[in-house]
Design an enzyme around this catalytic site. Structure first.
Site, PDB file in Angstrom:
ATOM      1  N   SER A 136     -13.054  -8.997  -0.311  1.00 35.32           N
ATOM      2  CA  SER A 136     -12.176  -8.092  -1.040  1.00 35.32           C
ATOM      3  C   SER A 136     -12.658  -6.650  -0.846  1.00 35.32           C
ATOM      4  CB  SER A 136     -12.137  -8.504  -2.514  1.00 35.32           C
ATOM      5  OG  SER A 136     -11.155  -7.801  -3.227  1.00 35.32           O
TER       6      SER A 136
ATOM      7  N   ASP B 229      -3.365 -16.048  -0.583  1.00 29.19           N
ATOM      8  CA  ASP B 229      -3.847 -14.777  -1.123  1.00 29.19           C
ATOM      9  C   ASP B 229      -2.751 -13.732  -0.936  1.00 29.19           C
ATOM     10  OD1 ASP B 229      -5.104 -12.428  -1.821  1.00 29.19           O
ATOM     11  OD2 ASP B 229      -6.804 -12.677  -0.458  1.00 29.19           O
TER      12      ASP B 229
ATOM     13  N   HIS C 279      -6.378 -15.185  -4.092  1.00 27.94           N
ATOM     14  CA  HIS C 279      -7.433 -14.255  -3.687  1.00 27.94           C
ATOM     15  C   HIS C 279      -8.814 -14.772  -4.072  1.00 27.94           C
ATOM     16  CE1 HIS C 279      -9.155 -10.507  -2.419  1.00 27.94           C
ATOM     17  NE2 HIS C 279      -9.586 -10.195  -3.620  1.00 27.94           N
TER      18      HIS C 279
END
Length: 371
Positions: free
Chosen positions: A140, A309, A342
Site C-alpha cells: 500500500s 483490491d 486491499h
C-alpha cells in the site's frame, strides 16, 4: 535514533532534533549486503514482525511474511522496520515537543511527503552503516515508499518489492481520504489541531475516519461472507427501527474497529499521512508520463496485486509494470486471485507468500554470487 541536523522537506520547511523509532530482525552480514528495509502503510509502525515478550496480541503487522524460515527469512536477511516521521508510534510526530518553540507541535507539525520519509530512512541507514540495500519492500503506502526509494536513491537498492500499491491515488481514493479528514477536523474536540492543549482528543472524528477507511480495505465478497445482512438479534420481533441503535452485524464490526483505532491513533498523524498519500505522484514532474519518471530506476522489481483490491486495483500495478517494461527493467509481476480486498497484503495467503518467498530466495542466491 536521534537526529540533531535539520532534514529539508519537500514543502520548503525543515525539521530538526527528531527521533526515528526502528526495529531490526536477523543479523547484518559481514559484507553488509543482506539488509531489507520494510516500509509501513497508514496506521502501522516499525513493529513489522515477532512478538513483544509478555504482551498478548503483539504480533508485528507483517508477522506472516517476515521471520525465521518465512518468506522474508530473517535467518538470511537483516530486516529493518522504521516508523515514519510524523507517525505516532515513537518517531517524532505532532504529539511531540517542537525544539524551536518548547511546545507540542500539534497542527504546526510540518507537512511530510513520501519523498521526505525516504530521505529520513536514508539518513537512518547511513547511521547504521548500510550503503546498499538488498531490497526495499512495502504494501500500500509502503509500496509507494519502495518506489520512491528506487527513484530517489536508485544506486542504493538492488530490488524493490511493491505489494498492493499504485503510482498515485485516483480521484476516488483522494475523495475517501478527504471525507475521513473532514470527519476529524469537524469534530468539536479537534480545536484546529491543538487539542492537546485543551486536554481532549477528537475521538468521534477518528472513529468515523477509521470506519470509512475500513470499508475500503475489504471486498464486497468478504463483507457479505462475514456479515451479510445479519442482525445482532435474529428474531424479527427485536427490530428497533432506530437511527441510533446498532442493529446489523456489519455496523457493530465497524464501530468496534473505529473505537479501537481512536484509542491508539493520533488525529494529526492521520491528516498528515493521508495527505502524503494524496501528494505522491512521481510522474507529476514529467508531464504525467510514468515511463519517463521511472527511467531513473535501476533496481529489479517484484509487484504483487490482488484481484478484489478495488482501492489499489491490479490495473494500477500494471501501470507501473508497463512503465518499467518501457524502460527495459527487470521485473516480475503476480496478480493473486484473492477474495480479501486491499487487506489481502496483510494476510496469510499461501500463493502470495509463495511468490514473495521465491523472489527472496533469488535475492539470496544473488548475494552468494557477490564477493
Amino acid at each position: 535514533m536521534h537526529f540533531a541536523a535539520a532534514l529539508p522537506l519537500q514543502s520548503g520547511r525543515s525539521i530538526r532534533g527528531y527521533d526515528l523509532s526502528f526495529e531490526t530482525y536477523g543479523q547484518l552480514n559481514a559484507a553488509r549486503s543482506n539488509a531489507v528495509l520494510v516500509c509501513h502503510a497508514l496506521n502501522a509502525s516499525h513493529h513489522v514482525a515477532g512478538v513483544y515478550a509478555g504482551q498478548d496480541k503483539s504480533e508485528g503487522w507483517w508477522h506472516s511474511m517476515i521471520g525465521p524460515g518465512k518468506a522474508v527469512d530473517t535467518d538470511r536477511f537483516f530486516v529493518i522496520g522504521v516508523n515514519n516521521l510524523g507517525s505516532c508510534f515513537g518517531s517524532t510526530g505532532p504529539m511531540h515537543i517542537n525544539p524551536d518553540t518548547g511546545r507540542v507541535y500539534g497542527a504546526d507539525f510540518p507537512v511530510v511527503t513520501v519523498e521526505d520519509w525516504v530521505d529520513a530512512q536514508a539518513r537512518l541507514l547511513d547511521a547504521l552503516g548500510i550503503r546498499t540495500l538488498a531490497a526495499v519492500m512495502g504494501g500500500s503506502l509502503g509500496g509507494m515508499q519502495a518506489l520512491g526509494w528506487a527513484l530517489q536513491y536508485p544506486e542504493r537498492l538492488r530490488h524493490a518489492v511493491l505489494v498492493a500499491s499504485a503510482p498515485n491515488l485516483t480521484a476516488e481514493n483522494i475523495a475517501f481520504n478527504e471525507v475521513a479528514r473532514r470527519a476529524i477536523v469537524t469534530d468539536p474536540d479537534f480545536h484546529a489541531g491543538h487539542f492537546y492543549a485543551h486536554g481532549v482528543l477528537p475521538k468521534r472524528g477518528l472513529r468515523i475516519a477509521r470506519m470509512i477507511g475500513h470499508i475500503t480495505y475489504l471486498s464486497d465478497d468478504v463483507m457479505n461472507e462475514k456479515f451479510g445482512r445479519q442482525l445482532r438479534d435474529a428474531a424479527m420481533g427485536d427490530y428497533k427501527y432506530s437511527t441510533q441503535e446498532v442493529e446489523f452485524q456489519i455496523e457493530s464490526y465497524l464501530r468496534y474497529q473505529g473505537d479501537k483505532f481512536a484509542d491508539y491513533f493520533d488525529a494529526n498523524t492521520y491528516l498528515l499521512i493521508t495527505r502524503a498519500l494524496d501528494y505522491f505522484d512521481p510522474a507529476r514532474n514529467y508531464g504525467g508520463d510514468l515511463s519517463l519518471a521511472l527511467a531513473r530506476a535501476q533496481a529489479k522489481f517484484l509487484l504483487v496485486s490482488f484481484s478484489t483490491d478495488w482501492r489499489f486495483a491490479p490495473a494500477r500495478s500494471r501501470e507501473i509494470v508497463r512503465a518499467l517494461l518501457d524502460n527495459r527493467r527487470d521485473l516480475s509481476y503476480a496478480e493473486i486471485d484473492a477474495p480479501h480486498g486491499h487487506d489481502a497484503f496483510l494476510l496469510d495467503d499461501p500463493r502470495y507468500l509463495g511468490v514473495v518467498r521465491s523472489y527472496f530466495e533469488g535475492i539470496g542466491r544473488e548475494m552468494e554470487l557477490v564477493p
